[in-house]
Design a protein around this motif. Sequence first.
Motif, short mmCIF file in Angstrom:
data_model
loop_
_atom_site.label_atom_id
_atom_site.label_comp_id
_atom_site.label_asym_id
_atom_site.label_seq_id
_atom_site.Cartn_x
_atom_site.Cartn_y
_atom_site.Cartn_z
N ALA A 1 -0.69 4.86 1.61
CA ALA A 1 0.37 4.60 2.59
C ALA A 1 0.88 3.18 2.40
O ALA A 1 0.33 2.40 1.61
N VAL A 2 1.95 2.86 3.10
CA VAL A 2 2.50 1.51 3.09
C VAL A 2 1.68 0.64 4.03
O VAL A 2 1.36 1.05 5.16
N LYS A 3 1.31 -0.54 3.58
CA LYS A 3 0.37 -1.38 4.32
C LYS A 3 0.84 -1.69 5.73
O LYS A 3 0.06 -1.63 6.68
N GLU A 4 2.13 -2.00 5.88
CA GLU A 4 2.64 -2.41 7.18
C GLU A 4 2.69 -1.25 8.18
O GLU A 4 2.88 -1.49 9.38
N ALA A 5 2.56 -0.02 7.70
CA ALA A 5 2.65 1.14 8.58
C ALA A 5 1.38 1.97 8.53
O ALA A 5 1.42 3.19 8.65
N THR A 6 0.24 1.30 8.35
CA THR A 6 -1.03 1.99 8.21
C THR A 6 -2.01 1.54 9.29
O THR A 6 -2.15 0.34 9.54
N SER A 7 -2.68 2.50 9.90
CA SER A 7 -3.69 2.19 10.90
C SER A 7 -4.97 1.72 10.23
O SER A 7 -5.47 2.39 9.31
N PRO A 8 -5.53 0.58 10.65
CA PRO A 8 -6.81 0.12 10.08
C PRO A 8 -7.92 1.15 10.27
O PRO A 8 -8.86 1.21 9.47
N LEU A 9 -7.83 1.97 11.32
CA LEU A 9 -8.84 2.99 11.55
C LEU A 9 -8.86 4.02 10.43
O LEU A 9 -9.93 4.47 9.99
N PHE A 10 -7.66 4.40 9.95
CA PHE A 10 -7.60 5.38 8.88
C PHE A 10 -8.07 4.78 7.56
O PHE A 10 -8.70 5.46 6.74
N VAL A 11 -7.79 3.50 7.35
CA VAL A 11 -8.27 2.82 6.14
C VAL A 11 -9.79 2.88 6.07
O VAL A 11 -10.37 3.22 5.04
N LYS A 12 -10.45 2.57 7.18
CA LYS A 12 -11.91 2.55 7.20
C LYS A 12 -12.51 3.95 7.10
O LYS A 12 -13.67 4.11 6.71
N ALA A 13 -11.72 4.97 7.44
CA ALA A 13 -12.22 6.35 7.37
C ALA A 13 -12.21 6.90 5.94
O ALA A 13 -12.80 7.95 5.69
N CYS A 14 -11.54 6.20 5.02
CA CYS A 14 -11.41 6.67 3.64
C CYS A 14 -12.45 6.02 2.74
O CYS A 14 -12.96 4.94 3.02
N ASP A 15 -12.74 6.68 1.63
CA ASP A 15 -13.60 6.08 0.61
C ASP A 15 -12.84 5.00 -0.15
O ASP A 15 -13.43 4.01 -0.60
N GLU A 16 -11.55 5.20 -0.31
CA GLU A 16 -10.70 4.25 -1.02
C GLU A 16 -9.30 4.36 -0.45
O GLU A 16 -8.86 5.44 -0.06
N PHE A 17 -8.60 3.23 -0.40
CA PHE A 17 -7.24 3.25 0.13
C PHE A 17 -6.31 2.51 -0.81
O PHE A 17 -6.60 1.39 -1.24
N ILE A 18 -5.20 3.17 -1.16
CA ILE A 18 -4.22 2.60 -2.09
C ILE A 18 -2.94 2.33 -1.31
O ILE A 18 -2.37 3.25 -0.72
N TYR A 19 -2.47 1.11 -1.33
CA TYR A 19 -1.23 0.77 -0.65
C TYR A 19 -0.05 1.03 -1.58
O TYR A 19 -0.06 0.63 -2.75
N LEU A 20 0.93 1.71 -1.05
CA LEU A 20 2.13 2.03 -1.82
C LEU A 20 3.10 0.87 -1.74
O LEU A 20 3.34 0.32 -0.67
N ARG A 21 3.65 0.52 -2.88
CA ARG A 21 4.63 -0.56 -2.96
C ARG A 21 5.85 -0.08 -3.72
O ARG A 21 5.70 0.53 -4.78
N PRO A 22 7.04 -0.35 -3.20
CA PRO A 22 8.24 0.01 -3.97
C PRO A 22 8.25 -0.76 -5.29
O PRO A 22 7.95 -1.96 -5.34
N ARG A 23 8.56 -0.07 -6.39
CA ARG A 23 8.65 -0.74 -7.67
C ARG A 23 9.89 -1.60 -7.72
O ARG A 23 10.97 -1.20 -7.30
N THR A 24 9.73 -2.82 -8.23
CA THR A 24 10.87 -3.72 -8.34
C THR A 24 11.74 -3.32 -9.53
O THR A 24 11.31 -2.57 -10.42
N ARG A 25 12.96 -3.84 -9.55
CA ARG A 25 13.85 -3.56 -10.67
C ARG A 25 13.26 -4.09 -11.98
O ARG A 25 13.39 -3.46 -13.02
N ALA A 26 12.59 -5.24 -11.91
CA ALA A 26 12.00 -5.81 -13.13
C ALA A 26 10.92 -4.89 -13.69
O ALA A 26 10.82 -4.70 -14.90
N GLU A 27 10.11 -4.28 -12.82
CA GLU A 27 9.07 -3.37 -13.28
C GLU A 27 9.67 -2.12 -13.92
O GLU A 27 9.18 -1.63 -14.93
#
Length: 313
Positions: A132-158
């Motif tokens: 999920a996107v970090k700014e819109a993610t509940s810390p409770l759900f993060v702790k409930a997962c084995d691993e959490f990946i934050y989604l980031r929009p790819r920049t034009r340079a990337e």
Amino acid sequence: MDSKTEHRIALFLDFENLVTNTGFSAGSFDLQPAMDRLLERGKVVFRRAYCDWSRFKEAKGNLHEFGVELIDVPPSTRSGKNGADMRLVIDALELCYAREHIDTFAIASGDSDFCPLAYKLRENGKQLIGLAVKEATSPLFVKACDEFIYLRPRTRAEKDKEKRGHEEEGPRGRKHGKDAKGQERSGKEQAQGAKGKAEAQKGELPESVVEVVQRLLARTTGTLNPSAIKEAIVRKEPDFDERDHGFSSFTKMLAALEHAGLLKRVQQGRQWYVVGPEGAPEPAPEPKGRGRNAAPAQEEDEEEVYPDPVDDF
């Protein structure tokens, strides 16, 4: 990765949650970075996205390109709220019990309502990855997962860098412009080595990483697998990402730890291992025709190549 140990992953997307107040729009939502991270862990054998697709028609084409099955869940109340999250939970639990070969579930949502699902999946021996996107993610759900990946929009340079990389690939996947002696490759490796040293000095080492490394090194009398260190850190912080601390890769973070005198890295064959700051064995004799200046280039060439973690850690 051995096919016998390769993870089979089921991906579930709560699509409305991913594009509401997150910086993503339905038309610009890019699933590729998330898929890349999941494919590093195994094979994504199941892909479904849930929402009222009459509201997000512009996203359909992009998701179809990734083989995602779109489950349409029309609004069921006057306020427009639908039952997408309930449908997702039912399908995930059904898959959990009916498809034993699927050992990993990836839930793309930052909603804490999925915490009970996370607990139930882990109770049944499944690994759970949240996205999920970090700014819109509940810390409770993060702790409930084995691993959490934050989604980031790819920049034009990337995106431009990726495009140039594909254009430079030859018909057999080799870069153009290299001579028979690989001089261009050598120059690139030296440049990467210098960049890696500079990066190791500018990154910030979090206290949690230092604590995990010191604890693991105190418990072992031999060499330690770098992947075991990464796994221990992720178990403590499911949303750990070395890029948040100024390092482009975990190898660069290990270099910073070595620079800080917390560990030493040693090479055995083609693999790199970690030992305590005072436990490094005597270096093996250098092969003929190679000097000390060649070591950084060889290290950069072999970075991120780790064996499977041992069971002791």
